[in-house]
Design a protein around this motif. Structure first.
Motif, PDB file in Angstrom:
ATOM      1  N   SER A   1     -27.677  -4.459  25.786  1.00 36.52           N
ATOM      2  CA  SER A   1     -27.280  -3.656  24.621  1.00 36.52           C
ATOM      3  C   SER A   1     -28.476  -3.065  23.873  1.00 36.52           C
ATOM      4  CB  SER A   1     -26.507  -4.541  23.642  1.00 36.52           C
ATOM      5  OG  SER A   1     -27.278  -5.713  23.352  1.00 36.52           O
ATOM      6  N   HIS A   2     -29.654  -3.680  24.019  1.00 37.61           N
ATOM      7  CA  HIS A   2     -30.797  -3.288  23.201  1.00 37.61           C
ATOM      8  C   HIS A   2     -31.877  -2.517  23.958  1.00 37.61           C
ATOM      9  CE1 HIS A   2     -28.875  -5.664  20.164  1.00 37.61           C
ATOM     10  NE2 HIS A   2     -29.834  -5.423  19.302  1.00 37.61           N
TER      11      HIS A   2
ATOM     12  N   PRO B   1     -31.465  -8.057  25.599  1.00 33.79           N
ATOM     13  CA  PRO B   1     -30.110  -7.916  26.150  1.00 33.79           C
ATOM     14  C   PRO B   1     -29.889  -6.453  26.557  1.00 33.79           C
ATOM     15  CG  PRO B   1     -30.076  -8.947  23.962  1.00 33.79           C
ATOM     16  CD  PRO B   1     -31.460  -8.444  24.182  1.00 33.79           C
TER      17      PRO B   1
ATOM     18  N   GLN C   1     -27.754 -12.771  28.094  1.00 31.61           N
ATOM     19  CA  GLN C   1     -27.913 -11.762  27.048  1.00 31.61           C
ATOM     20  C   GLN C   1     -28.598 -12.328  25.796  1.00 31.61           C
ATOM     21  OE1 GLN C   1     -27.104  -8.380  27.687  1.00 31.61           O
ATOM     22  NE2 GLN C   1     -26.999  -9.240  29.738  1.00 31.61           N
ATOM     23  N   VAL C   2     -29.840 -12.725  25.961  1.00 31.48           N
ATOM     24  CA  VAL C   2     -30.617 -13.249  24.842  1.00 31.48           C
ATOM     25  C   VAL C   2     -31.937 -12.479  24.766  1.00 31.48           C
ATOM     26  CG1 VAL C   2     -29.631 -15.574  24.981  1.00 31.48           C
ATOM     27  CG2 VAL C   2     -31.652 -14.997  26.350  1.00 31.48           C
ATOM     28  N   PHE C   3     -32.661 -12.669  23.672  1.00 30.24           N
ATOM     29  CA  PHE C   3     -34.022 -12.135  23.563  1.00 30.24           C
ATOM     30  C   PHE C   3     -34.999 -13.220  23.999  1.00 30.24           C
ATOM     31  CE2 PHE C   3     -31.796  -9.435  20.496  1.00 30.24           C
ATOM     32  CZ  PHE C   3     -32.412  -8.196  20.646  1.00 30.24           C
TER      33      PHE C   3
ATOM     34  N   HIS D   1     -28.072 -18.275  29.555  1.00 32.84           N
ATOM     35  CA  HIS D   1     -27.311 -17.125  29.056  1.00 32.84           C
ATOM     36  C   HIS D   1     -28.119 -15.862  29.289  1.00 32.84           C
ATOM     37  CE1 HIS D   1     -24.758 -14.565  26.709  1.00 32.84           C
ATOM     38  NE2 HIS D   1     -23.914 -15.555  26.502  1.00 32.84           N
TER      39      HIS D   1
ATOM     40  N   CYS E   1     -27.047 -14.371  17.505  1.00 30.41           N
ATOM     41  CA  CYS E   1     -27.979 -13.785  18.464  1.00 30.41           C
ATOM     42  C   CYS E   1     -29.064 -14.835  18.722  1.00 30.41           C
ATOM     43  CB  CYS E   1     -28.540 -12.543  17.779  1.00 30.41           C
ATOM     44  SG  CYS E   1     -29.659 -11.596  18.743  1.00 30.41           S
ATOM     45  N   PHE E   2     -29.493 -14.994  19.965  1.00 33.61           N
ATOM     46  CA  PHE E   2     -30.469 -16.037  20.284  1.00 33.61           C
ATOM     47  C   PHE E   2     -31.826 -15.449  20.658  1.00 33.61           C
ATOM     48  CE2 PHE E   2     -32.506 -19.479  22.624  1.00 33.61           C
ATOM     49  CZ  PHE E   2     -32.241 -20.552  21.778  1.00 33.61           C
TER      50      PHE E   2
END
Ligand code: PLP
Ligand code: PLP
Lengths: 387, 387
Positions: free
Chosen positions: B251-252, B249, B225-227, B223, B200-201
């Motif tokens: 997903s979160h 992302p 889908q990163v934080f 990218h 995870c980044f």
């Protein structure tokens, strides 16, 4: 990407009230009149003297990081408040200024809880307090409470429910959602019991000042070495400013300071300078006037909910909530709240947001609306339950 | 009372700079003139347009809780900023307003890290970022960096140091304390590497805007889908307001919203309305003027530290720090900083606050003081090292 969700998040439930609030806003956008009795914040504006202090600070334009523990003068003002208001001496060095009581809980639990330990609290309770415990991979030990103990934990319940991994007990008095108080003697006995069991005591005193009978003593009056969580949000009328405080045992001063430096850097400097104006005699008079207004609303709503057939077994003596048993009308508080909103535009919070104990049968009404608005809400509520 | 300290607290070191800051304030109280080059915040005041927006909001007096994720209009403004500034499309629903980048880290790590997992980060680095990981009983995996990679993690170091329990990588560029940047291509390669390894980044972009060479791309450009962690504290000049943001992302989104509701309730409404004024063309012009001033200071301080015999192996291309090797004068940066303060009233931060890698041999200078003040500091510094 390995985008997994942390396990702790599976234990943290969403708030149903947020879904209802969103729906309420949708209805309003469509032109419907919605009466908000779901929201846990005073409807009064920031007190004028606090506004004025903020405006003055703003002109100086120096909104920099402050010391992590907070402005020394604000910590001193809070210490003085404990002396005057409670007759308790507390060293200002033990007082930490935080982003709301929420921030105080982060520091209190973060500095004292290990994974696997459990904190005992009442069911029903303010759900975030339970979720702070989960955040640190510790466990919440919910103990069902009922009218026998005025919906509060007491020494008996604490002794009875103590487990090998219980490390502490949290009591919020006045409580959210019940508005119920623990008497000063029962509070002292509860703390003694926790001490006898070798636990740690956390007192959430955020609704102090908003009390309508015997003024509650601070936990510090019966035992000096406890955690006390408080806030400028409720009695002091500063929700959106995000400022509160934490008083820690001597043993935790150094670690809590380190934790505050790391996770907050500091609390809003604006909010701190504004809050400094809270303790003047003139502002306290204004706050007590607001408290008296809440008391009148409490009496009004209490009478009328009983009249309509709600059962209220927790005597609401503080905060601005009434936790009413709606089982005469529905066994499903969530459905009840949803239908009430759709049919009549009255927003309330279902008991399911506060735990498991009788949650389906209870509704929390916040009297953070004026009497005329509540009168209208009651008319609509009456029509709804007689439909 | 069972007043134990949570185990995680033993891993969270105090900041030496706080001790030095306290001593500096003592000296000032005694009438000494102290030049502050230890503090990590701009010396400029809150930008005038932001001040004005705050004052306007204050007059309306409606500082209530906002939505936990933040004001919709502020989230939209930040999304627009990503479009204009970086040419990146990001859904406003993925943007959360937080109490500083600090609050953003709480949400990012709290929602994604399990106990025992490890996050890789550069040594030296901003120490709080490592401590946020510890807060959730996860581990910090510090990787020593040097001039070979401009004091940043890169794809090679990430691959080389990846362990079974590594779950993610944090890169801060421009970095604190080195001011060093990862090139846009190296950043993209690093993220690709993390993705290939199933990690995870996390990108700490708090010093974006304060960059003096190739403008850094956001991690979101390579990218989606990163934080991404950012803040109004540094480039936007709003440290004491406590406001920042987190991009998560897809997903979160739902879990971070839940976490924010629980641990913050919301971010200061004042700060949010004030921050809304940040993105106007007029304010951006003012911020870029300040950035240019920082660049001039950077050049000035860089030249002069080299002249005095400090070695600077991390090329400082961003933020407002120079991380200088003081080994010509001392092998003990803590002692050096203490003695410099006592002898000459110049406050700097020892490398020991930022990790272990060469920490004893480095000093962080913040150029958050005007050129005339830095000139005076350099005169004193020269006298000190020639003593
Ligand atoms: C019992 C209780 N504790 C703590 C809080 C947190 O409030 P704040 O963070 O605004 O101080 C609330 C808010 O509703 C509450 O009801
Ligand atoms: C690299 C880095 N990240 C995050 C922060 C946190 O700043 P804030 O919480 O004020 O946004 C800082 C502050 O110095 C920093 O240097």
């Amino acid at each position: 990407m390995n985008l997994h969700i942390a396990q702790r998040m599976h234990n943290i439930k969403p708030f149903i009230v947020m879904e209802l609030l969103q729906r309420a806003q949708q209805l309003q956008a469509q032109g419907r009149d919605v009466i908000h009795m779901e929201i846990g914040e005073p409807d009064f504006a920031t007190p004028p003297l606090v506004q004025a202090a903020a405006a003055k600070f703003l002109q100086q334009g120096d909104a920099k990081y402050t010391a992590a523990a907070g402005l020394p003068e604000l910590r001193a003002a809070i210490a003085a408040y404990y002396r005057q208001n409670y007759g308790v001496a507390v060293d200002a060095g033990r007082i930490f200024i935080t982003p709301g009581a929420s921030g105080a809980f982060l520091l209190a639990f973060g500095s004292s809880l290990n994974p696997g330990q459990a904190v005992m609290m009442a069911d029903p309770c303010y759900p975030c307090n339970a979720n702070f415990v989960q955040l640190f991979n510790a466990e919440t030990q919910l103990v069902a409470v009922d009218p026998a103990t005025n919906y509060q934990l007491d020494a008996g319940l604490i002794a009875q429910n103590w487990r090998a991994n219980t490390s502490g007990v949290l009591i919020a008095s006045p409580a959210n959602p019940t508005g119920s108080l623990l008497s000063n003697t029962a509070l002292a006995a509860a703390i003694d019991q926790v001490q006898a069991l070798g636990g740690c005591f956390y007192a959430d005193e955020i609704y102090h000042g908003l009390d309508y009978a015997e003024p509650p003593a601070t936990a510090l009056a019966s035992h000096d070495q406890v955690f006390v969580i408080n806030s400028f949000s409720k009695f002091f009328g500063m929700t959106g400013w995000r400022i509160g405080w934490l008083i820690v045992p001597d043993s935790h001063v150094a670690v809590v300071e380190r934790l505050a430096q790391n996770i907050f850097i500091s609390t809003s400097s604006q909010a701190q300078y504004a809050a400094l104006a809270s303790f003047s005699a003139e502002n306290m008079t204004e706050l007590r006037r607001r408290r008296d207004e809440f008391k009148i609303r409490r009496d009004y709503l209490y009478e009328n909910l009983l009249r309509l057939g709600f059962k209220i077994t927790a005597k609401p003596e503080g905060a601005f909530y009434i936790y009413a048993d709606c089982s005469t009308f529905s066994q499903n508080s969530y459905q009840f709240a949803k239908d009430l909103l759709e049919a009549e535009g009255v927003a309330v919070t279902p008991g399911t947001d506060f735990g498991y104990n009788g949650a389906d049968k209870h509704i929390r009404f916040a009297y953070t609306a004026s009497i005329p608005r509540m009168a209208e809400a009651l008319t609509r509520l009456e029509r709804f339950i007689c439909r």
